[in-house]
Design a protein around this motif. Structure first.
Motif, PDB file in Angstrom:
ATOM      1  N   MET A   1       0.855  -1.185   0.000  1.00 42.47           N
ATOM      2  CA  MET A   1       0.000   0.000   0.000  1.00 42.47           C
ATOM      3  C   MET A   1       0.889   1.232   0.000  1.00 42.47           C
ATOM      4  O   MET A   1       1.010   1.911   0.988  1.00 42.47           O
ATOM      5  N   ASP A 133      -4.388  -4.918   4.768  1.00 43.32           N
ATOM      6  CA  ASP A 133      -5.209  -3.710   4.847  1.00 43.32           C
ATOM      7  C   ASP A 133      -4.883  -2.865   6.063  1.00 43.32           C
ATOM      8  O   ASP A 133      -5.758  -2.207   6.629  1.00 43.32           O
ATOM      9  N   TYR A 144      -8.530  -3.723  -0.751  1.00 46.20           N
ATOM     10  CA  TYR A 144      -7.478  -4.572  -0.194  1.00 46.20           C
ATOM     11  C   TYR A 144      -8.067  -5.782   0.534  1.00 46.20           C
ATOM     12  O   TYR A 144      -7.392  -6.811   0.670  1.00 46.20           O
TER      13      TYR A 144
END
Length: 291
Positions: A1, A133, A144
């Motif tokens: 991410m 996540d 996610y």
């Protein structure tokens, strides 16, 4: 991410490996279904054809250290500091998995079984799921979360193959799961980290969004309706990805089956030759055990 580049690297990692395993395992299974046994890595001769395996041996630690430096840059943000550290550790775990595969294939004195490596691979996928996540919410959390579901599929397939390595359906799920993860990584990169392919009414996630004052990061949408529409759009795209990957998997299986029917003639590629020799060795070993 982190960025489009990070998600593109995820695509480069999972998509080719999944396709390679799908083609190789399908060829081996169709050649002799009763003697099929999943392999940790479908190696080819000569060794230079296994360049992808050796590239991963070099690229994964580099990617891990890159994540670690990002972790240092967010040292004032406890949520992302922990997240990037876990991602770095997960990449190192995948690197150890590659080392185990290479060691088991080339070092005869390595007292490690295939089942152990599959279990270790399942644990690594669970580690990836655990950090999937971290620090996201809203649309990003849903996106996610779907990726995390694919990771659980891969982990479950690895655990099942550790017990029954002759289960082709588990190998098929592992291959398609990795291909799906690769395409979904790419979709996330384009949808959440670019304005050109981003969600309507929402702005991309940028480095400026990762402020110490923000605990959970999400795409910035002008209205709640834009956020709900973005979630619905991503779920629809996920279904479309699933259909495409399923068609791709069955198409590869059918293509290999059709190619196998032509092996009575002159049509035989190097991959089929490699898999034929592997299958012959399995048959010989089975006959010796029965004798």
């Amino acid at each position: 991410m982190a960025s489009l580049a990070t998600n593109f690297c995820g695509f480069i990692f999972f998509f080719p490996i999944g396709l390679h395993r799908l083609l190789s395992s399908s060829s081996l299974y169709l050649h002799n279904p009763s003697h099929f046994r999943s392999k940790l890595w479908y190696l080819s001769d000569p060794n230079w054809k296994n360049l992808d395996l050796y590239l991963l041996l070099i690229a994964l630690p580099i990617a891990s250290f890159s994540e670690f430096f990002i972790f240092l840059s967010f040292s004032n943000h406890p949520t992302f500091r922990f997240s990037f550290f876990q991602q770095s550790f997960t990449l190192l775990a995948f690197w150890v998995l590659i080392i185990l595969i290479i060691g088991l294939e080339y070092v005869n004195s390595l007292h490690v079984s295939d089942s152990f490596v599959y279990v270790f691979g399942g644990v690594v996928f669970l580690m990836e799921y655990d950090v999937m996540d971290k620090g996201v919410s809203g649309v990003a959390d849903v996106v996610y979360g779907l990726l995390g579901g694919l990771t659980l599929v891969c982990a479950s397939a690895c655990f099942y193959l550790s017990v029954k390595p002759n289960a082709f359906f588990a190998e098929f799920f592992l291959c398609c799961g990795m291909v799906f993860k690769g395409t979904w990584f790419l979709q996330i990169g384009f949808s959440l980290y670019t304005d050109l392919f981003g969600l309507k009414g929402c702005k991309k996630i940028s480095v400026l969004s990762l402020s110490p004052r923000i605990e959970n990061v999400d795409v910035l949408c002008d209205l709640d309706e834009d956020s709900l529409r973005g979630i619905a759009m991503m779920e629809l795209l996920f279904i479309l990805h699933a259909i495409v990957v399923l068609i791709l998997g069955l198409g590869f299986f059918g293509l290999v089956s059709w190619g196998g029917n032509l092996r009575g003639g002159d049509v035989k590629g190097p991959l089929l030759a490699d898999l034929e020799s592997t299958s012959m060795r399995l048959c010989d070993a089975s006959e010796i055990e029965m004798g």
